[in-house]
Design a protein around this motif. Structure first.
Motif, mmCIF file in Angstrom:
data_model
loop_
_atom_site.group_PDB
_atom_site.id
_atom_site.type_symbol
_atom_site.label_atom_id
_atom_site.label_comp_id
_atom_site.label_asym_id
_atom_site.label_seq_id
_atom_site.Cartn_x
_atom_site.Cartn_y
_atom_site.Cartn_z
ATOM 1 N N GLU A 132 12.679 32.160 38.640
ATOM 2 C CA GLU A 132 12.873 30.797 38.133
ATOM 3 C C GLU A 132 12.956 30.853 36.616
ATOM 4 O O GLU A 132 12.539 31.826 35.984
ATOM 5 C CB GLU A 132 11.727 29.901 38.614
ATOM 6 C CG GLU A 132 11.693 29.804 40.141
ATOM 7 C CD GLU A 132 10.590 28.883 40.658
ATOM 8 O OE1 GLU A 132 9.926 28.221 39.832
ATOM 9 O OE2 GLU A 132 10.402 28.847 41.883
ATOM 10 N N LYS A 133 13.483 29.784 36.041
ATOM 11 C CA LYS A 133 13.833 29.841 34.618
ATOM 12 C C LYS A 133 12.631 30.014 33.706
ATOM 13 O O LYS A 133 12.742 30.559 32.615
ATOM 14 C CB LYS A 133 14.630 28.604 34.207
ATOM 15 C CG LYS A 133 14.004 27.259 34.537
ATOM 16 C CD LYS A 133 14.941 26.130 34.127
ATOM 17 C CE LYS A 133 14.452 24.770 34.568
ATOM 18 N NZ LYS A 133 14.561 24.570 36.026
ATOM 19 N N TRP A 181 16.567 30.160 39.528
ATOM 20 C CA TRP A 181 17.388 30.480 38.367
ATOM 21 C C TRP A 181 18.471 31.499 38.695
ATOM 22 O O TRP A 181 19.578 31.444 38.168
ATOM 23 C CB TRP A 181 16.475 31.002 37.266
ATOM 24 C CG TRP A 181 17.051 31.166 35.903
ATOM 25 C CD1 TRP A 181 17.066 32.314 35.165
ATOM 26 C CD2 TRP A 181 17.650 30.163 35.067
ATOM 27 N NE1 TRP A 181 17.630 32.096 33.936
ATOM 28 C CE2 TRP A 181 18.004 30.772 33.842
ATOM 29 C CE3 TRP A 181 17.915 28.796 35.239
ATOM 30 C CZ2 TRP A 181 18.613 30.088 32.804
ATOM 31 C CZ3 TRP A 181 18.530 28.115 34.195
ATOM 32 C CH2 TRP A 181 18.866 28.765 32.999
ATOM 33 N N GLU A 229 22.598 29.187 40.469
ATOM 34 C CA GLU A 229 21.359 28.418 40.399
ATOM 35 C C GLU A 229 21.343 27.471 41.595
ATOM 36 O O GLU A 229 22.337 26.810 41.891
ATOM 37 C CB GLU A 229 21.286 27.626 39.100
ATOM 38 C CG GLU A 229 21.145 28.479 37.858
ATOM 39 C CD GLU A 229 21.123 27.636 36.599
ATOM 40 O OE1 GLU A 229 20.596 26.507 36.650
ATOM 41 O OE2 GLU A 229 21.654 28.108 35.576
#
Length: 545
Positions: free
Chosen positions: A189-190, A218, A273
């Motif tokens: 994930e980001k 992400w 994404e």
């Protein structure tokens, strides 16, 4: 024809590299296959080798790379579809890989008593992905999903027959009716990247035993896959879930593609994404044990990072040798000039060392050597993947300006070269994982040490390197700071042991003199005097039929 210039007569250009066999024609790869399996295993890959060296396959690779996947979030009527459109060449690459058993098939073959299923698959994968590496990503994830899914027998019973099948069909439909299933992965994930314990995607239990996932991933590779293994938080901690694109009742799961990543390389493959909003998934393994569960998948994809990087190096080497054997400069073929021979031989040594280690890891999977794989796989992933960009860059330079032009195919290899070092955890993450494996498992240390020791006493430079490795491991002070050096030296000692026991003396000697003995400059092509570079290059030459 009058008035037409005659200046465009083509001379001293290299013929197309087609009609060769990158599997049986690669002496180092073929020998590794027979060494860790048998002649019958190598023979079983003959059809794949013929396709891999064909003009048709070369064209599939070019078209798939030049025609990038296209995101289609909605249909013409405004309905959300969240699909990715691929060029037909992509599907030909995927079909060939699946039909030749490069995806999940080895697990079923091993269960059926085939002792060398994973070596066969590794050798085929190393040869075939030289055509185009991007489609290797979903092939790898499908292969790697099977052992992870076995943590939950009910899910394995439902989906494993499709995952181990050798059919391929594009498009989203009920997994129960597809001839073969493709798997993707959604971990990062980001806000966290490799630190997956910081993930914020949440899972809530439903009355029917499923879970509803909400969150944003992400990097989710191959978003048109049928199934995904993803991580999400439960009250017990990070947990692993199986998320299908199409649910058992035939309806589409919530799988909102936000955008496709615009990547340096790997262009034929889609990385996306994805937003989950009440997305249905089923728990794989135990609640709160998602990281150990998905590590089963990661450890297997790590193997393919090594094999795939070895394939990229081999593809670049093949192009370089082919060019040098057909291109003249200063009155002689490039391949006959001593300095060029030195460069090509150095590239060939690097390629053979990577190949030998990659196939040895696959043999460990066949042999159930989990302890060996845990440490050797991590060290190999660090070194082989880390070395690939420099090796491919040097091979590209052999072609000069022609190598810098897209038509040569070398820029595609160069863009691809850094990927496997980044996938699943970049250099620092993997180097530190080597330290974890060293510290947590005496069985892993013993297994890798035993492999290295098989060549002790054969070469003094190798013996000295093993002593340096022992000294590094015996000094815990500042070990994290030295993690890269330890990981690299460990992998090189493994490569040295393998080459001293199996490669021709000139290859092993060149490796020990440079990678272990210290007589190596800051660039490739600096093999010491006395190394029979011409013989090393000849061993690595793959002639078109």
């Amino acid at each position: 024809m009058p008035g037409v210039s005659a200046t465009h007569e083509v001379t001293n250009q290299v013929p197309p590299l087609v009609g060769h066999d990158p599997i049986a024609g690669d002496v180092a790869l073929a020998e590794a296959c027979v060494r860790h399996a048998d002649e019958a295993t190598l023979t079983s890959l003959a059809d794949l080798g013929a396709v891999a060296g064909s003009e048709q396959a070369r064209e599939w690779g070019r078209l798939a790379d030049e025609n990038r996947p296209v995101l289609r979030t909605h249909d013409r009527y405004g309905h959300r579809i969240d699909e990715v459109e691929f060029h037909p060449a992509w599907h030909e690459l995927m079909r060939t890989a699946f039909e030749h058993g490069l995806a999940g098939a080895p697990w079923a073959a091993a269960d059926a008593g085939h002792r060398h299923a994973h070596v066969r698959r590794a050798v085929g994968y190393l040869g075939w992905t030289q055509v185009e590496a991007g489609h290797g990503c979903p092939v790898t994830m499908t292969y790697a999903a099977v052992p992870a899914l076995r943590a939950t027998p009910a899910l394995a019973a439902r989906y494993e027959p499709g995952l181990t099948a050798t059919g391929y069909r594009s498009g989203l439909t009920d997994p129960a009716v597809k001839p073969g299933l493709v798997t993707g992965m959604g971990m990062t994930e980001k806000q966290g990247g490799s630190d997956v314990r910081s993930n914020t995607t949440r899972a809530v239990a439903n009355a029917d035993g499923s879970h509803s996932l909400t969150g944003h991933k992400w990097f989710t590779s191959a978003p048109m896959s049928d199934l995904f293994l993803v991580l999400a938080q439960l009250d017990e901690g990070v947990s692993c879930f199986l998320v299908p694109r199409v649910l058992p009742d035939g309806t589409r799961n919530v799988f909102r593609l936000q955008r496709l990543k615009d990547k340096l390389g790997d262009r034929a493959n889609a990385s996306s994404e994805v937003e989950f909003d009440g997305t249905t998934g089923w728990l794989v393994g135990e609640p709160g044990r998602g990281v150990p569960t998905i590590i089963e998948m990661v450890n297997t994809t790590r193997l393919d990072c090594v094999i795939g990087s070895a394939a990229t190096v081999r593809a670049a080497l093949t192009q370089a040798i082919h060019h040098a054997r057909h291109r003249s400069a200063f009155g002689a073929l490039l391949a006959d000039q001593p300095l060029m021979q030195n460069v090509l031989a150095d590239l060939a040594v690097e390629s053979e060392a990577a190949t030998a280690l990659a196939v040895r890891l696959a043999a460990a999977l066949d042999g159930g050597e989990r302890a060996f794989l845990r440490l050797a796989g991590a060290a190999a992933k660090f070194l082989v993947c880390k070395r690939t960009p420099a090796v491919v860059g040097e091979a590209l330079e052999v072609l000069g300006g022609n190598g810098y032009v897209e038509e040569s195919g070398m820029p595609r290899l160069y863009r691809q070269a850094p990927l496997n070092s980044i996938w699943e955890g970049s250099g620092n993450v993997i180097a530190l994982d080597v330290l974890r494996a060293l510290g947590r498992s005496s069985e892993s240390v013993a297994a890798v040490t035993a492999e290295i020791e098989l060549a002790r006493g054969v070469d003094a430079r190798f013996d000295d390197a093993v002593k340096r490795l022992s000294a590094e491991l015996g000094d815990p002070e500042g070990l994290p700071l030295r993690a890269r050096r330890v990981a690299g030296l460990l992998a090189q000692c493994l490569q040295g042991s393998l080459l001293l026991r199996s490669a021709p003396p000139e290859v092993a000697d060149a490796f020990c003199a440079t990678r272990l003995g210290g007589d190596w400059g800051s660039v490739l092509g600096t093999l010491p005097s006395g190394v029979p570079a011409g013989r090393i290059v000849e061993r690595s030459t793959i002639d078109p039929a």
